[in-house]
Design an enzyme around this catalytic site. Structure first.
Site, PDB file in Angstrom:
ATOM      1  N   CYS A   7       0.822  -1.211   0.000  1.00  0.00           N
ATOM      2  CA  CYS A   7       0.000   0.000   0.000  1.00  0.00           C
ATOM      3  C   CYS A   7       0.858   1.264   0.000  1.00  0.00           C
ATOM      4  O   CYS A   7       0.327   2.368  -0.066  1.00  0.00           O
ATOM      5  CB  CYS A   7      -0.936  -0.002   1.200  1.00  0.00           C
ATOM      6  SG  CYS A   7      -1.939  -1.491   1.296  1.00  0.00           S
TER       7      CYS A   7
ATOM      8  N   HIS B 110      -2.699   6.738   3.096  1.00  0.00           N
ATOM      9  CA  HIS B 110      -3.240   5.487   2.584  1.00  0.00           C
ATOM     10  C   HIS B 110      -4.550   5.186   3.307  1.00  0.00           C
ATOM     11  O   HIS B 110      -4.649   5.322   4.527  1.00  0.00           O
ATOM     12  CB  HIS B 110      -2.226   4.361   2.811  1.00  0.00           C
ATOM     13  CG  HIS B 110      -2.808   3.008   2.597  1.00  0.00           C
ATOM     14  ND1 HIS B 110      -3.519   2.686   1.456  1.00  0.00           N
ATOM     15  CD2 HIS B 110      -2.825   1.898   3.384  1.00  0.00           C
ATOM     16  CE1 HIS B 110      -3.929   1.433   1.555  1.00  0.00           C
ATOM     17  NE2 HIS B 110      -3.537   0.930   2.716  1.00  0.00           N
TER      18      HIS B 110
ATOM     19  N   ASN C  92     -10.217  -0.335   0.965  1.00  0.00           N
ATOM     20  CA  ASN C  92      -8.764  -0.262   0.880  1.00  0.00           C
ATOM     21  C   ASN C  92      -8.329  -0.786  -0.486  1.00  0.00           C
ATOM     22  O   ASN C  92      -8.399  -1.985  -0.744  1.00  0.00           O
ATOM     23  CB  ASN C  92      -8.161  -1.101   2.017  1.00  0.00           C
ATOM     24  CG  ASN C  92      -6.637  -1.138   1.980  1.00  0.00           C
ATOM     25  OD1 ASN C  92      -6.013  -0.795   0.976  1.00  0.00           O
ATOM     26  ND2 ASN C  92      -6.042  -1.571   3.073  1.00  0.00           N
TER      27      ASN C  92
HETATM   28  C1  COA Z   1      -8.629  -5.695  10.524  1.00  0.00           C
HETATM   29  C2  COA Z   1      -9.126  -4.747  11.610  1.00  0.00           C
HETATM   30  C3  COA Z   1     -10.263  -3.896  11.070  1.00  0.00           C
HETATM   31  C4  COA Z   1      -9.648  -5.561  12.775  1.00  0.00           C
HETATM   32  O1  COA Z   1     -10.059  -4.676  13.789  1.00  0.00           O
HETATM   33  P1  COA Z   1      -9.576  -4.910  15.292  1.00  0.00           P
HETATM   34  O2  COA Z   1     -10.208  -3.849  16.057  1.00  0.00           O
HETATM   35  O3  COA Z   1      -8.079  -4.973  15.284  1.00  0.00           O
HETATM   36  O4  COA Z   1     -10.220  -6.320  15.591  1.00  0.00           O
HETATM   37  P2  COA Z   1      -9.611  -7.499  16.444  1.00  0.00           P
HETATM   38  O5  COA Z   1      -8.899  -8.425  15.519  1.00  0.00           O
HETATM   39  O6  COA Z   1      -8.886  -6.938  17.620  1.00  0.00           O
HETATM   40  O7  COA Z   1     -10.935  -8.172  16.967  1.00  0.00           O
HETATM   41  C5  COA Z   1     -11.783  -7.491  17.889  1.00  0.00           C
HETATM   42  C6  COA Z   1     -13.037  -8.306  18.052  1.00  0.00           C
HETATM   43  O8  COA Z   1     -13.792  -8.263  16.820  1.00  0.00           O
HETATM   44  C7  COA Z   1     -14.009  -9.597  16.348  1.00  0.00           C
HETATM   45  N1  COA Z   1     -13.892  -9.572  14.911  1.00  0.00           N
HETATM   46  C8  COA Z   1     -12.777  -9.710  14.160  1.00  0.00           C
HETATM   47  N2  COA Z   1     -13.075  -9.623  12.857  1.00  0.00           N
HETATM   48  C9  COA Z   1     -14.405  -9.423  12.788  1.00  0.00           C
HETATM   49  C10 COA Z   1     -15.307  -9.247  11.728  1.00  0.00           C
HETATM   50  N3  COA Z   1     -14.905  -9.245  10.446  1.00  0.00           N
HETATM   51  N4  COA Z   1     -16.600  -9.046  12.027  1.00  0.00           N
HETATM   52  C11 COA Z   1     -17.032  -9.037  13.298  1.00  0.00           C
HETATM   53  N5  COA Z   1     -16.243  -9.212  14.345  1.00  0.00           N
HETATM   54  C12 COA Z   1     -14.928  -9.388  14.091  1.00  0.00           C
HETATM   55  C13 COA Z   1     -12.935 -10.443  16.988  1.00  0.00           C
HETATM   56  O9  COA Z   1     -13.357 -11.784  17.085  1.00  0.00           O
HETATM   57  C14 COA Z   1     -12.790  -9.792  18.344  1.00  0.00           C
HETATM   58  O10 COA Z   1     -13.871 -10.235  19.173  1.00  0.00           O
HETATM   59  P3  COA Z   1     -13.639 -10.455  20.758  1.00  0.00           P
HETATM   60  O11 COA Z   1     -13.313  -9.082  21.285  1.00  0.00           O
HETATM   61  O12 COA Z   1     -14.959 -10.980  21.189  1.00  0.00           O
HETATM   62  O13 COA Z   1     -12.515 -11.412  20.865  1.00  0.00           O
HETATM   63  C15 COA Z   1      -7.985  -3.821  12.073  1.00  0.00           C
HETATM   64  O14 COA Z   1      -7.048  -4.530  12.828  1.00  0.00           O
HETATM   65  C16 COA Z   1      -7.287  -3.124  10.945  1.00  0.00           C
HETATM   66  O15 COA Z   1      -7.882  -2.373  10.215  1.00  0.00           O
HETATM   67  N6  COA Z   1      -5.971  -3.318  10.812  1.00  0.00           N
HETATM   68  C17 COA Z   1      -5.203  -2.690   9.798  1.00  0.00           C
HETATM   69  C18 COA Z   1      -5.329  -3.497   8.567  1.00  0.00           C
HETATM   70  C19 COA Z   1      -4.851  -2.846   7.314  1.00  0.00           C
HETATM   71  O16 COA Z   1      -5.012  -1.697   7.126  1.00  0.00           O
HETATM   72  N7  COA Z   1      -4.260  -3.652   6.450  1.00  0.00           N
HETATM   73  C20 COA Z   1      -3.918  -3.280   5.142  1.00  0.00           C
HETATM   74  C21 COA Z   1      -2.526  -2.926   4.965  1.00  0.00           C
HETATM   75  S1  COA Z   1      -2.193  -1.273   5.205  1.00  0.00           S
END
Ligand code: COA
EC number: 2.3.1.180
Length: 320
Positions: free
Chosen positions: A107, A245, A276
Site C-alpha cells: 500500500c 493510505h 482499501n
Molecule cells: C482488521 C481490523 C479492522 C480488525 O479490527 P480490530 O479492532 O483490530 O479487531 P480485532 O482483531 O482486535 O478483533 C476485535 C473483536 O472483533 C471480532 N472480529 C474480528 N473480525 C471481525 C469481523 N470481520 N466481524 C465481526 N467481528 C470481528 C474479533 O473476534 C474480536 O472479538 P472479541 O473481542 O470478542 O474477541 C484492524 O485490525 C485493521 O484495520 N488493521 C489494519 C489493517 C490494514 O489496514 N491492512 C492493510 C494494509 S495497510
C-alpha cells in the site's frame, strides 16, 4: 501535473460481504469506517484499470503520450509476476517506447513510485513520467477470511510528474521493516503451487495480522509524516490536505490527531465508499478531493503510504 482515476461500477455493500463472513454492517462501519467498496468485474484487468486512470491523468496534464519517458505502475495484484503491467499500460496509452516497470511496495507503492518519478525528472532521465497506482484486490481476497474480506477493494489512480520551475514534490522519507514481512502477504508462494502435485494448495490470497498492522501504522507513521513535513521545509499549518493510505478510518483519524493537523487541513476519507485499494488509494483519494473541491489545485498535500513489506513512504506535494 494531472490526476486520473478509475473506479468500478459495481458497489459491494457490507451486507453483501457479510454473506461470506460472520460479521455485521455495524461492526465493519465502527471498526473500519467502510460503508461500501467497489469490485471490478471478471473481464476488467489491472492493465485495463491502469489505462483508464492513466489516460485521464495525461489529458488533465495536457501531456501527449508520446512525451512520456517512463511509466511506473504500483501494484501487488497484476496476475503475472513477469512481465510488468507497466509495459502494456505504456503501449495501450501510446507511450511506447517509454521505459516501463512495476513497483511492489504494498500500500506504500504509489508514494515510492512518485519518489522515483520526481528523481527521474530532476535528474534529467525523463521529461514526463506517468505514475499509476492500481490494484484489483478482489482477485486476491478470500471472501471467507474474516480479517480481510471487508477491507479490500479495486481501483486505479494516476498522476503525471513533469518539469517545474519551483519544487512540486518534496523530499521523500521512506523505509522498510522486513522483519515483519509476514504480517501482510500472499498466504502461499508460487513454489508451493509448483510443488502441490497431489494436494490442493490455497490460492495465494492476501492475509494479514490486522492488529499488528494497525498498531504499527498508528505508532510508526506519525513520526514519518512529521519527517516529510520537516523535509519539505514547511509546517503542518502550510498544508491544504492530508492524504494518507486509506487502510482504516481509525488509523486515518489517529494519524491526523498525532500529527496535530490544524482544522483547515482537509483529510482524505475516501475509504468510506472505496475500501482499501492498496496502491490506488492515495491517488484515488487525491482525485476525489480535487473533484469535490475539498482541496485546492496548487495546495500542498502530505501523502503517506504504508503496508506490506512492511514498507512506507511519505512526501509533501503540490496538488495538480
Ligand atoms: C482488521 C481490523 C479492522 C480488525 O479490527 P480490530 O479492532 O483490530 O479487531 P480485532 O482483531 O482486535 O478483533 C476485535 C473483536 O472483533 C471480532 N472480529 C474480528 N473480525 C471481525 C469481523 N470481520 N466481524 C465481526 N467481528 C470481528 C474479533 O473476534 C474480536 O472479538 P472479541 O473481542 O470478542 O474477541 C484492524 O485490525 C485493521 O484495520 N488493521 C489494519 C489493517 C490494514 O489496514 N491492512 C492493510 C494494509 S495497510
Amino acid at each position: 501535473m494531472g490526476v486520473g482515476a478509475w473506479r468500478p461500477e459495481r458497489v459491494v455493500t457490507n451486507e453483501e460481504v457479510c454473506q461470506h463472513i460472520d460479521s455485521t454492517d455495524e461492526w465493519i462501519r465502527q471498526r473500519t469506517g467502510i460503508e461500501a467498496r467497489g469490485w471490478a468485474d471478471a473481464g476488467t484487468s489491472v492493465v485495463d484499470m491502469a489505462v483508464h486512470a492513466g489516460a485521464e491523468a495525461l489529458a488533465a496534464a495536457g501531456v501527449e503520450p508520446s512525451r512520456v519517458g517512463a511509466v511506473i505502475v504500483a501494484t501487488v495484484s497484476h496476475p503475472y509476476q513477469t512481465p510488468a503491467a507497466a509495459t502494456q499500460v505504456a503501449d495501450r496509452l501510446g507511450a511506447t517506447p517509454a521505459a516501463a516497470w512495476d513497483v511492489s511496495a504494498g500500500c506504500a507503492a504509489f508514494c515510492h513510485a512518485v519518489a522515483q518519478a520526481a528523481d527521474l525528472v530532476r535528474g534529467g532521465t525523463s521529461e514526463h513520467v506517468l505514475v499509476v497506482g492500481v490494484d484489483k484486490l478482489s482477485d486476491f481476497t478470500d471472501l471467507s477470511d474474516r480479517s480481510t474480506a471487508f477491507l479490500f477493494a479495486d481501483g486505479a489512480g494516476a498522476v503525471v510528474v513533469g518539469p517545474s520551475d519551483t519544487p512540486g514534490i518534496g523530499p521523500t522519507v521512506w523505509g522498510s521493516d522486513g522483519s515483519q514481512w509476514d504480517v501482510i502477504r500472499n498466504r502461499t508462494s508460487w513454489l508451493e503451487h509448483r510443488d502441490a502435485v497431489a494436494e490442493a494448495v490455497a490460492w495465494p490470497a492476501l492475509q494479514q495480522e490486522g492488529q499488528k498492522v494497525f498498531r504499527w501504522a498508528v505508532f510508526a507513521m506519525a513520526p514519518l509524516a512529521q519527517q516529510a513535513i520537516d523535509a519539505a521545509g514547511i509546517t503542518a499549518g502550510d498544508l491544504a490536505a492530508f492524504i494518507p493510505h486509506q487502510a482504516n478510518m481509525r488509523i486515518i483519524d489517529k494519524l491526523a490527531s498525532q500529527v496535530g493537523l490544524p482544522e483547515h487541513v482537509a483529510i482524505a476519507r475516501d475509504i468510506r465508499t472505496t475500501g482499501n485499494t492498496s496502491a490506488a488509494s492515495v491517488p484515488l483519494a487525491m482525485h476525489r478531493m480535487l473533484a469535490e473541491g475539498q482541496a485546492p489545485s496548487g495546495g500542498l498535500a502530505l501523502l503517506i503510504g504504508f503496508g506490506a513489506g512492511l514498507s512506507y513512504a511519505a512526501q509533501v506535494v503540490v496538488l495538480p
